[in-house]
Design a protein around this motif. Sequence first.
Motif, mmCIF file in Angstrom:
data_model
loop_
_atom_site.group_PDB
_atom_site.id
_atom_site.type_symbol
_atom_site.label_atom_id
_atom_site.label_comp_id
_atom_site.label_asym_id
_atom_site.label_seq_id
_atom_site.Cartn_x
_atom_site.Cartn_y
_atom_site.Cartn_z
ATOM 1 N N UNK A 181 33.444 36.647 51.476
ATOM 2 C CA UNK A 181 34.190 35.182 51.447
ATOM 3 C C UNK A 181 35.482 34.951 50.687
ATOM 4 N N UNK A 182 35.528 35.384 49.458
ATOM 5 C CA UNK A 182 36.566 35.248 48.750
ATOM 6 C C UNK A 182 37.763 36.350 49.078
ATOM 7 N N UNK A 183 37.525 36.972 49.880
ATOM 8 C CA UNK A 183 38.519 38.042 50.297
ATOM 9 C C UNK A 183 38.799 39.224 49.574
ATOM 10 N N UNK A 188 38.596 45.757 44.470
ATOM 11 C CA UNK A 188 38.065 44.793 43.636
ATOM 12 C C UNK A 188 36.560 44.869 43.515
ATOM 13 N N UNK B 83 43.221 31.944 51.792
ATOM 14 C CA UNK B 83 42.462 32.203 50.842
ATOM 15 C C UNK B 83 42.086 31.330 50.016
ATOM 16 N N UNK B 86 37.776 27.968 51.269
ATOM 17 C CA UNK B 86 36.492 27.947 51.204
ATOM 18 C C UNK B 86 35.676 28.213 49.880
ATOM 19 N N UNK B 108 36.743 33.735 41.743
ATOM 20 C CA UNK B 108 37.596 33.478 42.844
ATOM 21 C C UNK B 108 39.245 33.629 42.648
ATOM 22 N N UNK B 112 42.032 36.800 43.567
ATOM 23 C CA UNK B 112 43.318 36.482 44.300
ATOM 24 C C UNK B 112 44.430 37.096 43.359
#
Lengths: 287, 264
Positions: A181-183, A188, B83, B86, B108, B112
């Motif tokens: 979900x966090x791509x 990673x 990104x 959600x 999260x 990124x």
Amino acid sequence: MSLADDRSLALAGTRDEDEIRRARAARIERLAKWALPVVIMGLAILGWAWIVTANEIPHYILPGPDRVWDSLVNDWGMLIEAAYLTGWITLAALVMAVVGGAGLAILFNQSKMLELSFYPYAVILQVTPVVSIAPLIFIYVDSKIAGMLLCAWLVAFFPVLSSTTLGLNSVDHNLRDLFRIYGATRWQRLRYLQLPSALPYFLGGLKIAGGLSLIGAVVAELVAGTGGIGSGLAFRIQEAGYRLNIARMFAALALVAAMGVFIFAALSVLSHLLLRKWHESALRKEG
Amino acid sequence: MAVRHHDILPLGQRPPLLRLNHVDKVFNGDVIALRDMNLQVNQGDFISLLGPSGCGKSTALRIISDLMHPTRGKVEWEGGQGQGDLGVVFQEPTLMPWATVAQNVWLPFRLQGKSYGEVKDDVLEVLRLVGLEKFLNAYPRELSGGMKMRVSIARAIVTNPRLILMDEPFAALDEITRHKLNNDLLTLRSKIGCTVIFVTHSVFESVFLSDRIVVMAARPGRVLSEVTVDAPYPRDEAFRTSAEYAGHARRASEALREAMGEHA
């Protein structure tokens, strides 16, 4: 109210019988954990000495513990040199097993096709006894050292491979979803999720590989013999056997065993240090 | 102050955020998990998906979070999805056991490509919002079930997402902790003004928390009706025992009974 307070006051700092009994049992167990094996060892050595003297067994059949001790002291220089070689081969093979086993596990994990193609051959290598492969290895590999390393590596890498593979695949599925979900990129996911998840499994495999790399090194020495490169402990055992120097055989054997215990203890400490903060296996049980 | 506050407009005046258009999901060719689901989520909505097991609540969440593709139909984000748009909270706290509370909340951002130093203030702020600023360096195993859930919530809101999905997050907790977390969730929402889709099978939880209850039925999974809970926020313990609450709960129960009734 004041009655309750008095009661609380009286209760503070008291320990009931259950607790006292449990504490005593824990204390005894802590002591017994060390003391009992030492006592057993002492008794076994005494019994051994008694059997040898009582039956007047000649030392070229079964030497007493005193003769083994003498051999350990007198041949110390030669034995420690042999232990150094065996230890070096074992350690190098273990390092290679870790790099090869964990590396292959990561490769297999990243490419299903690679895993499907090569995993069966990893299994075949593992299930074929190293004693039967070793003579062939020494025909084709010129350097004795390289041959010995290869033997020891062959036995040691598989537990690292299989347990790391299991670990990489045992990621919590919700965490895997979260990363999606966090791509998260593939890299990673590997670095932040799969490798930490696999660590306890890897360390379990490493403990087994530690013992196996010693076995591999010993087998390799027995097959390789000596070729002017110095001789390891296993070769010394064999050589002492030809000369009926049974005491030295025992002395060298004791060193091999000590080496095995040391490897196991060192890897257990490493495992504890890496896992103590978070893994269930490192938690102290209560009650 | 990195965590933004969004104002929550009254129902009916909220701008649209996301739309499920005729979404179907079929498994193995014959199990219809979701049939023709239509749902418009507006900014500031607190929507509960309420229904019996097998009604497709979780399937709907998985489709919205793009973990699963619909067999037919579409999920459309207003202005597209980026990104960090959600945040999710699962039924389990789903924390990385090898990482500290702060590292878990950082995740999260870390994915990124942001360093801890860059986002440290945000991490501290959300931990303060869920009341765990003192547990920054604790490991998950040192926390109680309720505290782990708070960490999970902190992680879900840290990127300031446009939508937060919660899949029965408090179902495994004891009732006292659940009530406390329900209250705290509403306080949190009033502070940051987040949009939430909350999956639950508890009528009382859905009435207490949400302003829209979407009632779903099973076999095939589908939306049956929608109950609006127009009681004003903030809602507190007094609301739990009010006649108004009882009235909403009765309406939601009736809708749920209807959903169960067809196949019960």
